[in-house]
Scaffold this active site. Sequence first.
Site, PDB file in Angstrom:
ATOM      1  N   TYR A 142      57.524  35.366  33.853  1.00 11.27           N
ATOM      2  CA  TYR A 142      57.670  34.172  33.019  1.00 11.27           C
ATOM      3  C   TYR A 142      59.121  33.679  32.995  1.00 11.27           C
ATOM      4  O   TYR A 142      59.367  32.505  32.760  1.00 11.27           O
ATOM      5  CB  TYR A 142      57.262  34.477  31.571  1.00 11.27           C
ATOM      6  CG  TYR A 142      55.795  34.340  31.272  1.00 11.27           C
ATOM      7  CD1 TYR A 142      54.834  34.923  32.081  1.00 11.27           C
ATOM      8  CD2 TYR A 142      55.365  33.653  30.137  1.00 11.27           C
ATOM      9  CE1 TYR A 142      53.490  34.821  31.776  1.00 11.27           C
ATOM     10  CE2 TYR A 142      54.027  33.543  29.825  1.00 11.27           C
ATOM     11  CZ  TYR A 142      53.092  34.126  30.639  1.00 11.27           C
ATOM     12  OH  TYR A 142      51.763  34.017  30.324  1.00 11.27           O
ATOM     13  N   LYS A 188      51.192  47.328  38.951  1.00  8.78           N
ATOM     14  CA  LYS A 188      50.645  47.110  40.290  1.00  8.78           C
ATOM     15  C   LYS A 188      51.586  47.818  41.261  1.00  8.78           C
ATOM     16  O   LYS A 188      52.122  47.226  42.200  1.00  8.78           O
ATOM     17  CB  LYS A 188      50.528  45.597  40.556  1.00  8.78           C
ATOM     18  CG  LYS A 188      49.789  45.229  41.813  1.00  8.78           C
ATOM     19  CD  LYS A 188      48.282  45.468  41.762  1.00  8.78           C
ATOM     20  CE  LYS A 188      47.660  45.225  43.113  1.00  8.78           C
ATOM     21  NZ  LYS A 188      46.223  45.574  43.165  1.00  8.78           N
ATOM     22  N   ASP A 220      44.385  45.654  38.373  1.00  4.94           N
ATOM     23  CA  ASP A 220      43.038  45.211  38.756  1.00  4.94           C
ATOM     24  C   ASP A 220      41.990  46.202  38.238  1.00  4.94           C
ATOM     25  O   ASP A 220      40.956  45.802  37.677  1.00  4.94           O
ATOM     26  CB  ASP A 220      42.923  45.001  40.281  1.00  4.94           C
ATOM     27  CG  ASP A 220      43.464  46.162  41.109  1.00  4.94           C
ATOM     28  OD1 ASP A 220      44.122  47.065  40.540  1.00  4.94           O
ATOM     29  OD2 ASP A 220      43.222  46.177  42.333  1.00  4.94           O
ATOM     30  N   ASP A 244      49.340  39.096  29.252  1.00  3.08           N
ATOM     31  CA  ASP A 244      48.746  37.796  28.885  1.00  3.08           C
ATOM     32  C   ASP A 244      47.279  37.789  29.275  1.00  3.08           C
ATOM     33  O   ASP A 244      46.396  37.439  28.485  1.00  3.08           O
ATOM     34  CB  ASP A 244      49.510  36.675  29.603  1.00  3.08           C
ATOM     35  CG  ASP A 244      48.963  35.300  29.271  1.00  3.08           C
ATOM     36  OD1 ASP A 244      48.704  35.039  28.081  1.00  3.08           O
ATOM     37  OD2 ASP A 244      48.792  34.484  30.199  1.00  3.08           O
ATOM     38  N   ASP A 248      43.724  38.442  26.673  1.00  5.29           N
ATOM     39  CA  ASP A 248      42.609  37.490  26.538  1.00  5.29           C
ATOM     40  C   ASP A 248      41.291  38.190  26.854  1.00  5.29           C
ATOM     41  O   ASP A 248      40.280  37.988  26.180  1.00  5.29           O
ATOM     42  CB  ASP A 248      42.774  36.302  27.506  1.00  5.29           C
ATOM     43  CG  ASP A 248      43.447  35.094  26.848  1.00  5.29           C
ATOM     44  OD1 ASP A 248      44.283  35.304  25.943  1.00  5.29           O
ATOM     45  OD2 ASP A 248      43.142  33.958  27.244  1.00  5.29           O
TER      46      ASP A 248
HETATM   47  C1  IPM Z   1      49.880  33.485  24.865  1.00  6.91           C
HETATM   48  C2  IPM Z   1      49.807  32.139  25.532  1.00  6.91           C
HETATM   49  C3  IPM Z   1      51.211  31.744  25.991  1.00  6.91           C
HETATM   50  C4  IPM Z   1      51.633  32.773  27.005  1.00  6.91           C
HETATM   51  C5  IPM Z   1      51.355  30.315  26.546  1.00  6.91           C
HETATM   52  C6  IPM Z   1      50.860  29.279  25.575  1.00  6.91           C
HETATM   53  C7  IPM Z   1      52.767  30.031  26.937  1.00  6.91           C
HETATM   54  O1  IPM Z   1      48.894  32.147  26.563  1.00  6.91           O
HETATM   55  O2  IPM Z   1      50.603  33.610  23.856  1.00  6.91           O
HETATM   56  O3  IPM Z   1      49.209  34.397  25.332  1.00  6.91           O
HETATM   57  O4  IPM Z   1      51.289  32.669  28.182  1.00  6.91           O
HETATM   58  O5  IPM Z   1      52.351  33.693  26.620  1.00  6.91           O
HETATM   59 MG    MG Z   2      47.759  33.947  26.685  1.00  2.00          MG
END
Ligand code: IPM
Ligand code: MG
Length: 355
Positions: A142, A188, A220, A244, A248
């Site tokens: 990032y 990885k 993975d 990230d 999710d």
């Molecule tokens: C998160 C989000 C952020 C990230 C975005 C909105 C920049 O997806 O907080 O997980 O990628 O960190």
């Molecule tokens: Mg995110």
Amino acid sequence: MKSYKIALIKGDGIGPEIIDEAVKVLDAVASYSGFSLQYEDLLMGGCAYDITGDPLPQETISGALNSDAVLFGAIGGEKWDNLPREKRPESGLLRFRKELGVYANLRPAVVYDELVNASSLKPEIVRGVDLMVVRELIGGIYFGEPKGRDETKGWNTMVYTRDEIVRIAHQAFKIAMTRGKRVCSIDKANVLDVSQLWRETVEEVATEYPEVELSHMYVDNAAMQLIRDPKQFDVMLTGNIFGDILSDEASMLSGSIGLLPSASVGAKIGVYEPIHGSAPDIAGQGIANPIATISSASMMLKYALKEEKAADKIDNAIKKALSEGYRTGDLAQFDAKEVCSTSEMGSIIANYIEK
Ligand code: IPM
Ligand code: MG
């Protein structure tokens, strides 16, 4: 009476609606817990760009640094997607994390018993899941240089220094000591040099925590294992982009991304926010699930203000609302007794706070 200063960043989309409900619950719990909360609204994201031309105005950084903790809603939306990268809401958020030095993003994924049927996985796979993703937040691909693009090529660089790995690893091991005493570090290393350094460094840090069992997994495989048998995990330690993605994925074990909170901590002030985004498609309709944000407020009480009892009261009130069958739209088809709006859910949870 003790008094704390909370910076509120409502942001875009459903951000304002969900923060309002968290404030409702925080005020209820404060009134029974012998402290008071003072709030200051700060601008960030698309709304900040619309007013000031900058998604992260300087006053927001100084306001946050001048508070005891930041409670954050969500930012972003299609409206701002075509702005130059540095003007986009997401860039404001990344700069904010960097300015505050919040290098450790803690993302718990817990499956409420009441909602085992809400997951897209079988109930026996998800019942009892209780894991914590510890994601490095201000390094990796990032932020790595060089980065950029021209007409025919785009590039980003995944960089970690030893020191960055050491400090996030300590966070993961310390958290593991308060939980199941197991850390699985995700990388990885079979392909990436940066991951090799990550793995070696994590092993060094591990020697300081002899009680914690360390394992390593390629990212993975980890993505696959999270779906196959999520209960094998206690603390998952990982870098920025892998975290990230995996967080999710982990959120869906719980049935809705609208349930899961996060804490971003580091050198100075912590940021507490739901892991979901600004959901512009449902903004303003009063149907968003405020639980992730209310739960983030609980993490804020626990980690930033050390008001553990008050945090427990919020967690218990959330469980009670769910066990009584109250559901927002995202969870309406799962054992709902009553489907409620964003603000009804906030009020129900506030009413369930024990005196
Ligand atoms: C998160 C989000 C952020 C990230 C975005 C909105 C920049 O997806 O907080 O997980 O990628 O960190
Ligand atoms: Mg995110």
